[in-house]
Write a protein that holds these residues in place. Structure first.
Motif, PDB file in Angstrom:
ATOM      1  N   GLN A  26       0.832  -1.206   0.000  1.00 28.56           N
ATOM      2  CA  GLN A  26       0.000   0.000   0.000  1.00 28.56           C
ATOM      3  C   GLN A  26       0.868   1.258   0.000  1.00 28.56           C
ATOM      4  O   GLN A  26       0.580   2.226  -0.706  1.00 28.56           O
ATOM      5  CB  GLN A  26      -0.920  -0.005   1.226  1.00 28.56           C
ATOM      6  N   THR A  27       1.942   1.242   0.801  1.00 28.48           N
ATOM      7  CA  THR A  27       2.849   2.387   0.832  1.00 28.48           C
ATOM      8  C   THR A  27       3.542   2.559  -0.513  1.00 28.48           C
ATOM      9  O   THR A  27       3.683   3.686  -1.012  1.00 28.48           O
ATOM     10  CB  THR A  27       3.907   2.191   1.939  1.00 28.48           C
ATOM     11  N   ALA A  28       3.978   1.449  -1.117  1.00 27.61           N
ATOM     12  CA  ALA A  28       4.628   1.509  -2.430  1.00 27.61           C
ATOM     13  C   ALA A  28       3.671   2.066  -3.472  1.00 27.61           C
ATOM     14  O   ALA A  28       4.061   2.875  -4.323  1.00 27.61           O
ATOM     15  CB  ALA A  28       5.116   0.122  -2.834  1.00 27.61           C
ATOM     16  N   TRP A  29       2.426   1.634  -3.419  1.00 30.30           N
ATOM     17  CA  TRP A  29       1.395   2.118  -4.347  1.00 30.30           C
ATOM     18  C   TRP A  29       1.163   3.616  -4.171  1.00 30.30           C
ATOM     19  O   TRP A  29       1.111   4.364  -5.152  1.00 30.30           O
ATOM     20  CB  TRP A  29       0.107   1.331  -4.105  1.00 30.30           C
ATOM     21  N   GLN A  30       1.057   4.065  -2.926  1.00 27.29           N
ATOM     22  CA  GLN A  30       0.826   5.477  -2.655  1.00 27.29           C
ATOM     23  C   GLN A  30       2.014   6.325  -3.099  1.00 27.29           C
ATOM     24  O   GLN A  30       1.845   7.387  -3.705  1.00 27.29           O
ATOM     25  CB  GLN A  30       0.559   5.676  -1.161  1.00 27.29           C
ATOM     26  N   ASN A  31       3.221   5.858  -2.818  1.00 27.65           N
ATOM     27  CA  ASN A  31       4.416   6.588  -3.258  1.00 27.65           C
ATOM     28  C   ASN A  31       4.482   6.656  -4.779  1.00 27.65           C
ATOM     29  O   ASN A  31       4.828   7.697  -5.347  1.00 27.65           O
ATOM     30  CB  ASN A  31       5.683   5.908  -2.721  1.00 27.65           C
ATOM     31  N   GLU A  32       4.176   5.535  -5.427  1.00 29.57           N
ATOM     32  CA  GLU A  32       4.236   5.497  -6.897  1.00 29.57           C
ATOM     33  C   GLU A  32       3.212   6.446  -7.505  1.00 29.57           C
ATOM     34  O   GLU A  32       3.473   7.104  -8.526  1.00 29.57           O
ATOM     35  CB  GLU A  32       3.991   4.069  -7.391  1.00 29.57           C
ATOM     36  N   ARG A  33       2.040   6.529  -6.904  1.00 34.05           N
ATOM     37  CA  ARG A  33       0.991   7.431  -7.416  1.00 34.05           C
ATOM     38  C   ARG A  33       1.416   8.888  -7.333  1.00 34.05           C
ATOM     39  O   ARG A  33       1.088   9.693  -8.207  1.00 34.05           O
ATOM     40  CB  ARG A  33      -0.308   7.263  -6.598  1.00 34.05           C
ATOM     41  N   LEU A  34       2.149   9.236  -6.288  1.00 33.85           N
ATOM     42  CA  LEU A  34       2.419  10.641  -5.994  1.00 33.85           C
ATOM     43  C   LEU A  34       3.810  11.099  -6.413  1.00 33.85           C
ATOM     44  O   LEU A  34       4.052  12.306  -6.507  1.00 33.85           O
ATOM     45  CB  LEU A  34       2.222  10.887  -4.494  1.00 33.85           C
ATOM     46  N   ALA A  35       4.725  10.180  -6.660  1.00 33.90           N
ATOM     47  CA  ALA A  35       6.082  10.555  -7.081  1.00 33.90           C
ATOM     48  C   ALA A  35       6.097  10.882  -8.565  1.00 33.90           C
ATOM     49  O   ALA A  35       5.457  10.191  -9.362  1.00 33.90           O
ATOM     50  CB  ALA A  35       7.059   9.421  -6.789  1.00 33.90           C
ATOM     51  N   PRO A  36       6.814  11.919  -8.969  1.00 33.96           N
ATOM     52  CA  PRO A  36       6.864  12.264 -10.397  1.00 33.96           C
ATOM     53  C   PRO A  36       7.670  11.272 -11.230  1.00 33.96           C
ATOM     54  O   PRO A  36       7.443  11.153 -12.432  1.00 33.96           O
ATOM     55  CB  PRO A  36       7.529  13.648 -10.400  1.00 33.96           C
ATOM     56  N   GLU A  37       8.607  10.556 -10.633  1.00 40.38           N
ATOM     57  CA  GLU A  37       9.439   9.593 -11.356  1.00 40.38           C
ATOM     58  C   GLU A  37       9.020   8.174 -11.005  1.00 40.38           C
ATOM     59  O   GLU A  37       8.285   7.940 -10.047  1.00 40.38           O
ATOM     60  CB  GLU A  37      10.911   9.784 -11.004  1.00 40.38           C
ATOM     61  N   ILE A  38       9.507   7.211 -11.792  1.00 43.35           N
ATOM     62  CA  ILE A  38       9.249   5.814 -11.458  1.00 43.35           C
ATOM     63  C   ILE A  38      10.168   5.405 -10.314  1.00 43.35           C
ATOM     64  O   ILE A  38      11.330   5.821 -10.249  1.00 43.35           O
ATOM     65  CB  ILE A  38       9.448   4.906 -12.694  1.00 43.35           C
ATOM     66  N   LEU A  39       9.645   4.611  -9.392  1.00 42.81           N
ATOM     67  CA  LEU A  39      10.386   4.196  -8.197  1.00 42.81           C
ATOM     68  C   LEU A  39      10.845   2.746  -8.330  1.00 42.81           C
ATOM     69  O   LEU A  39      10.349   2.008  -9.194  1.00 42.81           O
ATOM     70  CB  LEU A  39       9.494   4.356  -6.963  1.00 42.81           C
ATOM     71  N   PRO A  40      11.774   2.313  -7.482  1.00 41.04           N
ATOM     72  CA  PRO A  40      12.189   0.902  -7.514  1.00 41.04           C
ATOM     73  C   PRO A  40      10.990  -0.025  -7.335  1.00 41.04           C
ATOM     74  O   PRO A  40      10.113   0.226  -6.505  1.00 41.04           O
ATOM     75  CB  PRO A  40      13.159   0.795  -6.328  1.00 41.04           C
ATOM     76  N   HIS A  41      10.940  -1.071  -8.126  1.00 46.81           N
ATOM     77  CA  HIS A  41       9.786  -1.970  -8.103  1.00 46.81           C
ATOM     78  C   HIS A  41       9.690  -2.740  -6.790  1.00 46.81           C
ATOM     79  O   HIS A  41      10.682  -2.931  -6.080  1.00 46.81           O
ATOM     80  CB  HIS A  41       9.853  -2.953  -9.273  1.00 46.81           C
ATOM     81  N   CYS A  42       8.476  -3.182  -6.477  1.00 47.87           N
ATOM     82  CA  CYS A  42       8.236  -4.026  -5.298  1.00 47.87           C
ATOM     83  C   CYS A  42       7.651  -5.357  -5.764  1.00 47.87           C
ATOM     84  O   CYS A  42       6.608  -5.809  -5.257  1.00 47.87           O
ATOM     85  CB  CYS A  42       7.285  -3.334  -4.329  1.00 47.87           C
ATOM     86  N   ASN A  43       8.311  -5.984  -6.710  1.00 45.19           N
ATOM     87  CA  ASN A  43       7.768  -7.192  -7.326  1.00 45.19           C
ATOM     88  C   ASN A  43       7.630  -8.337  -6.332  1.00 45.19           C
ATOM     89  O   ASN A  43       6.692  -9.135  -6.420  1.00 45.19           O
ATOM     90  CB  ASN A  43       8.645  -7.625  -8.504  1.00 45.19           C
ATOM     91  N   ASP A  44       8.565  -8.438  -5.367  1.00 46.29           N
ATOM     92  CA  ASP A  44       8.463  -9.495  -4.359  1.00 46.29           C
ATOM     93  C   ASP A  44       7.160  -9.373  -3.578  1.00 46.29           C
ATOM     94  O   ASP A  44       6.492 -10.373  -3.296  1.00 46.29           O
ATOM     95  CB  ASP A  44       9.651  -9.432  -3.395  1.00 46.29           C
ATOM     96  N   MET A  45       6.816  -8.127  -3.224  1.00 45.91           N
ATOM     97  CA  MET A  45       5.584  -7.896  -2.474  1.00 45.91           C
ATOM     98  C   MET A  45       4.347  -8.214  -3.325  1.00 45.91           C
ATOM     99  O   MET A  45       3.358  -8.770  -2.830  1.00 45.91           O
ATOM    100  CB  MET A  45       5.532  -6.437  -1.999  1.00 45.91           C
TER     101      MET A  45
END
Length: 217
Positions: A26-45
């Motif tokens: 959920q935190t990764a999703w929220q950060n990804e939605r709001l960050a202007p750049e692409i973030l490190p993936h959370c594929n394991d999660m």
């Protein structure tokens, strides 16, 4: 009925609960939605949560259709599926929008072992760029005079605005965050207290988002 189980992440060999996985995702999703750049993936999660979804669906199927718990668990499943789908969709949208700089940066990250994209995302980005270049050459450039058909694909690159402002919350205290003065040389240094909330430019706190010291809200 227990819908939770423990997972072991292969890289860390550490058991974590499904609830922890969901909160992290959920935190990764929220950060990804709001960050202007692409973030490190959370594929394991994502993979862990997909396994949890299958586990929950098996348990739900064991319940009578009239059981209220089945309805509640189905609603929770829908919420989890939405988070995963939207998280992946946002990343694909960024890959398409910032395709050229993402590929160029990812090539360097792969060499250093700090890649942001999954192998599937990187392949998609490369194919998207090739298709875009092919489309321009076969459809657009064929309609202009030959002396105007040469073009540099790199000049078409679109870059994320790292100077855009974001709303963040500090998960721990961080000292010495340097805020760049874009219009002069009056840089400012601030400290972030645990639990404090701020509106700041993204660039100075980008690394803090990626290492989990702050999260976007």
């Amino acid at each position: 009925m227990d819908n939770t189980e423990d997972f072991t992440l292969s890289d860390e060999e550490e058991e974590i609960t499904a609830d922890t996985v969901l909160k992290t995702l959920q935190t990764a999703w929220q950060n990804e939605r709001l960050a202007p750049e692409i973030l490190p993936h959370c594929n394991d999660m994502v993979e862990c949560m997909l396994g949890q979804i299958q586990h929950m669906e098996r348990n739900i199927n064991k319940l009578p259709k009239t059981d209220l718990r089945a309805c509640i668990h189905k609603m929770e499943l829908s919420r989890i599926k939405f988070i995963i789908c939207n998280y992946l969709k946002i990343r694909l949208n960024k890959i398409e929008k910032y395709c050229i700089p993402i590929i160029n940066e990812e090539k360097q990250r792969i060499e250093s072992g700090t890649n942001y994209l999954t192998p599937a995302e990187y392949k998609y980005a490369q194919e998207y760029l090739l298709n875009m270049e092919s489309h321009l050459k076969s459809v657009v450039l064929n309609k202009v005079p030959s002396n105007m058909q040469a073009f540099d694909m790199g000049k078409m690159a679109v870059y994320p605005n790292l100077h855009s402002h974001v709303f963040l919350k500090a998960k721990e205290s961080v000292n010495g965050v340097v805020l760049e003065d874009l219009y002069g040389d009056q840089d400012e240094e601030i400290d972030l207290e645990e639990g404090s909330q701020h509106i700041l430019q993204y660039k100075p706190i980008a690394d803090l988002v990626k290492n989990g010291k702050v999260h976007l809200i």
